[in-house]
Scaffold this motif. Structure first.
Motif, PDB file in Angstrom:
ATOM      1  N   TYR A 272      46.309 -84.258  24.854  1.00 44.82           N
ATOM      2  CA  TYR A 272      45.031 -84.853  25.239  1.00 44.82           C
ATOM      3  C   TYR A 272      44.367 -84.134  26.405  1.00 44.82           C
ATOM      4  O   TYR A 272      43.664 -84.733  27.194  1.00 44.82           O
ATOM      5  N   GLY A 273      44.608 -82.815  26.500  1.00 41.49           N
ATOM      6  CA  GLY A 273      43.761 -82.000  27.369  1.00 41.49           C
ATOM      7  C   GLY A 273      44.355 -81.402  28.611  1.00 41.49           C
ATOM      8  O   GLY A 273      43.684 -80.628  29.303  1.00 41.49           O
ATOM      9  N   ARG A 274      45.597 -81.689  28.931  1.00 36.65           N
ATOM     10  CA  ARG A 274      46.162 -81.247  30.215  1.00 36.65           C
ATOM     11  C   ARG A 274      46.115 -79.734  30.401  1.00 36.65           C
ATOM     12  O   ARG A 274      45.952 -79.240  31.518  1.00 36.65           O
ATOM     13  N   THR A 275      46.228 -78.958  29.329  1.00 36.14           N
ATOM     14  CA  THR A 275      46.209 -77.491  29.466  1.00 36.14           C
ATOM     15  C   THR A 275      44.876 -76.880  29.057  1.00 36.14           C
ATOM     16  O   THR A 275      44.750 -75.657  28.979  1.00 36.14           O
ATOM     17  N   GLY A 276      43.859 -77.727  28.770  1.00 31.08           N
ATOM     18  CA  GLY A 276      42.541 -77.203  28.439  1.00 31.08           C
ATOM     19  C   GLY A 276      42.246 -77.163  26.953  1.00 31.08           C
ATOM     20  O   GLY A 276      41.185 -76.672  26.549  1.00 31.08           O
ATOM     21  N   THR A 277      43.148 -77.685  26.131  1.00 26.75           N
ATOM     22  CA  THR A 277      42.911 -77.909  24.706  1.00 26.75           C
ATOM     23  C   THR A 277      43.446 -79.300  24.390  1.00 26.75           C
ATOM     24  O   THR A 277      44.311 -79.816  25.108  1.00 26.75           O
ATOM     25  N   TRP A 278      42.950 -79.911  23.299  1.00 29.30           N
ATOM     26  CA  TRP A 278      43.398 -81.267  22.985  1.00 29.30           C
ATOM     27  C   TRP A 278      44.917 -81.330  22.871  1.00 29.30           C
ATOM     28  O   TRP A 278      45.558 -82.240  23.387  1.00 29.30           O
ATOM     29  N   PHE A 279      45.487 -80.338  22.196  1.00 27.93           N
ATOM     30  CA  PHE A 279      46.936 -80.238  22.085  1.00 27.93           C
ATOM     31  C   PHE A 279      47.327 -78.803  22.396  1.00 27.93           C
ATOM     32  O   PHE A 279      46.651 -77.860  21.973  1.00 27.93           O
ATOM     33  N   ALA A 280      48.412 -78.651  23.139  1.00 25.93           N
ATOM     34  CA  ALA A 280      48.838 -77.314  23.554  1.00 25.93           C
ATOM     35  C   ALA A 280      49.595 -76.582  22.455  1.00 25.93           C
ATOM     36  O   ALA A 280      49.749 -75.369  22.526  1.00 25.93           O
ATOM     37  N   SER A 281      50.062 -77.307  21.439  1.00 26.82           N
ATOM     38  CA  SER A 281      50.904 -76.700  20.401  1.00 26.82           C
ATOM     39  C   SER A 281      50.238 -75.498  19.751  1.00 26.82           C
ATOM     40  O   SER A 281      50.814 -74.406  19.679  1.00 26.82           O
TER      41      SER A 281
END
Length: 471
Positions: A272-281
């Motif tokens: 939900y955004g912690r790394t700047g994308t909705w999902f980091a996967s």
């Protein structure tokens, strides 16, 4: 901040009541009895106020979770409205509710296209437990009962229940509990700073290949017909804020495909955004069969976890159900309507205010502020970051990377010192690493105050260490 405390609560009485009644998680009882609790009373934005009226900038977003910040009336109003309409009902035996259905639609619209269904719980720990049972169920359904072992990584954090605690690789989660259970195995974490063997791993790509080979060798040694899954955080959080080296998950995926082993992406922190994308996967090159989320789905306003189930696993489960088989797993609060309403309001804020994009936009400046503020500190060995996640590794000597004595508890001391300078950061367990993960709405001014407060705290502790002869 709005609604500042006009009169401090009776902090002394609260601390004393806490001492005599409250059994705290991840806390030494002796420390609680000696030092008392830090009692929080209210919060707004990125600021939080304790019962004595002291204000702090929350540089940790609670526990990596208050992504939209405190005091969001939209979420509180959604909780109140839903609790008046249908506060709770279970979702066993095909029973459902509108917020849970709407949330499932929303989450699948945001997730990688390979995800087919969402299963709900209340925490990251139970999400990991659900993943374990899903992998076991999936393999039993396809006639591979022996395929039960699950591989995680040293110093990974996946929770503290019996199953998720076994997956975790943090020593203190295992010690004194008789963990891990025998289904769990662990391989090396991807730590370029500490663990990369320099001769074999002169590039990040070479290190990734080295780690993938280690995983391959473990699966072969255990027997591929006994290994069900590999679980990993896209960016390791509590284990040290470790972004993967280049090519890491691509190399790992080749090994998993070779041995019919499913990939579980633990996005309890990164989702939900912690790394700047909705999902980091996807950004990390992962092709997960399961994605585990919690924390940021409601920004911590209510407890909720969401496990995304991908094509391969869902197809097997769906086909197996034709013989009347029941997936006999779930929780009283699975699909809780009030928690789902909180999540919908939270996700609406993230989308409406463009907060995922904001994280991506401010990440570089966030990192630069800390490079400038603490990059030259004598005990700062490395600063690592991904989006609005940061880990600061503390050392006795920058040149040799010599560790500080574990007994000195230096990261914890820095976190305590930071409080005196008006900022909250986390000292990670079993390491000398200070972590930051501020709310997505943190301002540039607040980032500067966080960096300055951390610098002052590190300077304070550096003086103490020198006086103690530890550096």
């Amino acid at each position: 901040m709005d609604g500042t405390v006009s009169q401090a609560l009776d902090d002394t009485a609260l601390v004393e009541a806490d001492r005599s009644t409250f059994f705290h998680p991840f806390t030494a009882v002796a420390d609680q009895q000696a030092n008392g609790a830090l009692v929080m009373s209210q919060a707004n934005g990125s600021r939080i106020v304790d019962a004595s009226g002291n204000e702090f900038i929350d540089g940790a977003a609670g526990l990596w979770c208050v992504n939209v910040g405190y005091g969001r009336s939209e979420i509180s109003d959604a909780i109140a409205a839903q609790s008046r309409k249908l506060p709770y009902f279970h979702t066993f035996n095909g029973v459902s509710n509108e917020p849970g259905i709407r949330l499932s639609e929303k989450l699948l619209s945001l997730a990688p296209k390979s995800m087919r269904r969402v299963f709900y719980g209340s925490s990251g720990s139970d999400a990991n437990d659900t993943a374990v049972k899903l992998l076991w169920y999936y393999n039993i359904c396809r006639g591979k009962r022996e395929k039960r072992k699950i591989i995680s990584r040293d110093y990974a954090y996946h929770g503290v229940s019996v199953a998720s605690g076994s997956l975790s690789g943090i020593p203190m989660v295992h010690q004194n509990f008789g963990l891990p259970l025998d289904f769990a195995r662990h391989v090396s974490r991807p730590d370029l700073y500490r663990d990369a063997p320099s001769r074999q791993c002169y590039t990040e790509e070479a290190y990734s290949a080295y780690l993938a080979d280690e995983l391959d060798r473990m699966i072969r040694a255990e027997g591929a017909d006994t290994v069900a899954g590999f679980v990993a955080e896209p960016v390791m959080g509590t284990g040290g804020v470790l972004p993967p080296p280049r090519g890491y998950f691509q190399e790992i995926q080749q090994v998993l495909d070779r041995h019919d082993v499913r990939l579980v992406s633990d996005e309890v922190i990164t989702g939900y955004g912690r790394t700047g994308t909705w999902f980091a996967s996807e950004a990390c090159g992962m092709r997960p069969d399961l994605i585990l989320t919690a924390k940021g789905v409601t920004s911590g306003y209510l407890p909720l976890s969401a496990v995304f189930v991908g094509d391969e696993i869902w197809s097997v489960i769906e086909d197996a159900s034709k013989d009347g088989r029941v997936f006999a797993h779930g929780f009283t609060y699975s699909g809780h309507p009030t928690c789902a309403a909180a999540a919908l309001a939270n996700l609406d804020i993230i989308e409406r205010e463009g907060l995922v994009e904001r994280v991506a936009a401010i990440s570089e400046g966030f990192r630069a502020s800390f490079d400038d503020a603490i990059g030259d500190c004598d005990i700062v060995g490395e600063i690592r970051s991904a989006g609005l996640m940061m880990g600061v590794e503390l050392v006795a000597d920058r040149e040799t990377k010599a560790r500080l004595p574990a007994s000195a508890k230096v990261a914890g001391r820095v976190a305590m010192a930071a409080r005196r300078h008006g900022v909250l950061v986390r000292g990670l367990p079993n390491s000398d690493i200070v972590a930051l993960s501020p709310p997505f709405i943190v301002t540039q001014e607040e980032i500067g105050l966080l960096a300055g407060g951390l610098r002052a705290a590190i300077d304070d502790v550096t003086k103490e260490l020198r006086s103690e002869g530890l550096i």
